[in-house]
Design an enzyme around this catalytic site. Sequence first.
Site, PDB file in Angstrom:
ATOM      1  N   GLU A 271       1.146  -1.518   0.251  1.00  0.00           N
ATOM      2  CA  GLU A 271      -0.023   0.366  -0.213  1.00  0.00           C
ATOM      3  C   GLU A 271       0.897   1.184  -0.127  1.00  0.00           C
ATOM      4  O   GLU A 271       0.455   2.189  -0.008  1.00  0.00           O
ATOM      5  CB  GLU A 271      -1.337  -0.059   1.194  1.00  0.00           C
ATOM      6  CG  GLU A 271      -2.027  -1.131   0.915  1.00  0.00           C
ATOM      7  CD  GLU A 271      -2.648  -1.567  -0.154  1.00  0.00           C
ATOM      8  OE1 GLU A 271      -3.285  -0.294  -0.995  1.00  0.00           O
ATOM      9  OE2 GLU A 271      -3.296  -2.167  -0.766  1.00  0.00           O
ATOM     10  N   HIS A 274       1.484   2.146  -3.840  1.00  0.00           N
ATOM     11  CA  HIS A 274       0.388   2.455  -4.186  1.00  0.00           C
ATOM     12  C   HIS A 274       0.053   4.268  -3.506  1.00  0.00           C
ATOM     13  O   HIS A 274      -0.145   5.689  -4.078  1.00  0.00           O
ATOM     14  CB  HIS A 274      -1.435   2.805  -3.285  1.00  0.00           C
ATOM     15  CG  HIS A 274      -1.449   1.152  -4.403  1.00  0.00           C
ATOM     16  ND1 HIS A 274      -1.506   1.424  -5.753  1.00  0.00           N
ATOM     17  CD2 HIS A 274      -1.382  -0.279  -4.232  1.00  0.00           C
ATOM     18  CE1 HIS A 274      -1.749  -0.398  -6.520  1.00  0.00           C
ATOM     19  NE2 HIS A 274      -1.732  -1.447  -5.463  1.00  0.00           N
ATOM     20  N   GLU A 300      -0.552  -0.246  -9.783  1.00  0.00           N
ATOM     21  CA  GLU A 300       0.315  -2.007  -9.394  1.00  0.00           C
ATOM     22  C   GLU A 300       1.451  -2.454  -9.588  1.00  0.00           C
ATOM     23  O   GLU A 300       2.238  -2.508  -8.625  1.00  0.00           O
ATOM     24  CB  GLU A 300      -0.886  -2.868 -10.243  1.00  0.00           C
ATOM     25  CG  GLU A 300      -0.834  -4.298  -9.183  1.00  0.00           C
ATOM     26  CD  GLU A 300      -1.681  -4.442  -7.965  1.00  0.00           C
ATOM     27  OE1 GLU A 300      -2.627  -3.041  -7.666  1.00  0.00           O
ATOM     28  OE2 GLU A 300      -1.096  -4.926  -7.181  1.00  0.00           O
TER      29      GLU A 300
HETATM   30 MG    MG Z   1      -2.662  -3.247  -5.136  1.00  0.00          MG
END
Ligand code: MG
Length: 505
Positions: A271, A274, A300
């Site tokens: 995360e 991201h 991603e």
């Molecule tokens: Mg992801």
Amino acid sequence: MESKPPFENELILDILKEYRTIWALSHAQALMGWDSETYMPREGVQERAVARAELSVLQRSLLLRPSLVEKVEKAQAMEGLNEYEAGVVRVLARNIDRLRKIPEKLLYERVKVSQEAVHVWVDAKKTGNFQGFKPYLERIVELTREIAERLGYEEHPYDALLDMYEEGLKTRDVDSLFQGLIPGLKRILDKVLADDYYPRQHPLEDLAYEPSAMEAVNRKVLDLLGYPWSRGRLDVSPHPFTITLGIRDVRITTRYEGRDPKRTVYAVIHEYGHALYELQQDERLLFTPIAGGVSLGVHESQSRFWENVVGRSPWFTSTLRRIMGEHIPAIAGVDDEEFYRYVNTVRPSLIRVDADEVTYNFHIYLRFTLEKQLVAGEVRVEDLPELWDNMMEELLGVRPRSPSEGVLQDIHWSHGSIGYFPTYTIGTVTAARIGEVLEAEVAPLSELITGGRIGEVREFLREKIHRWGSTLPPKELLARSLSWKLSPEPLLGYLERKYLSRYER
Ligand code: MG
């Protein structure tokens, strides 16, 4: 960073002014979404659902307001826009086009069916009852096919769906990617399994931990990676996620299962990847439609780069072992190599979300193959469980004992997200390409990680990917920043170096 304002054209400035309300609604919705998954009291569900649905309708109507549509159309015909201005027009025109082609009634029906389908799916997964879920999935597939027809496509109806998640991606791009990837992955997997260095199972997977201990580890890991706490938070949710309120407020979550400590920390590193993408954008994109990651696949690639290429490398795992050892006594006694093997187990398994780097993309290939056929009307929903099980056995040599371990395992289809899965593979392959370019242009990862030079990795990503937001379409971004178009080689090369030659160079 360049200081010249990227938006100069009067018409674009006018569009951006009108867009601010739409941006503000997105901001509010993101905050509501974050709250729904973290702190909202259980009984707040219904009112929250109504509030979010009403705001979506309002947002749609603002985007389709004739004054805005007219300006965007005028700007589309204009020459001499700079690339940021052209990006604004491209992103808005795409949104407007999609909203116009899909009537509100159709969208509403899909949302309604999906809301029911998710509840039915939760029970069906618990009991393994595919028959109960079948009519809902049939309706979702039917509506999805109608959406594809309305959106339009040149070659394959699945193209229309892919494009919603990964702009410009075609079914034939994904076909040719998998054509190279699957035989290569099979070859690597067979060799890894024949050798016993990377274990199928590790005893530490059964290790119990106190959530507070792993929370302390997670925070230290985020410190090490340079997560800016003044612009983010770490909270707990049933499924880990990242949410962007703006360039200066990007929050992540994880979960604490109480067993197998690597799971929570690798969710955090994922995360973080991201979040960093959103946090390191050019701040001149604030409040504009080109703020935000450009596609799910590129997003991603960021999470998987940090989670796998950096996070599961032997250079990172030795630091992680030391941090974990400070909070979990059982880890303090494990040596670096053993810890590395613990975070890099490889086993053919039934469940996608538990899959390792070597087996993960087989799971995506299976879903892509079935989705493509469903959308083309080549297979029937009622045949899915059997088709799934057969293909799983063929690819990984394991066979679900119940639909819960097979066709019912993922939530995506009940949400109506068809065309989404391939972005996971796009992300994985792109992450490997990023590693190659980083090593060629900056320094070997081993040096960057062990030499305390993580900041240089962040800067590289900022310059190549993050700062652009959605200015450039994904294919153009990859071509420009990574001199590359999708291909299986970077991932196969990375996996070979790691799993077959164990990084010997
Ligand atoms: Mg992801």
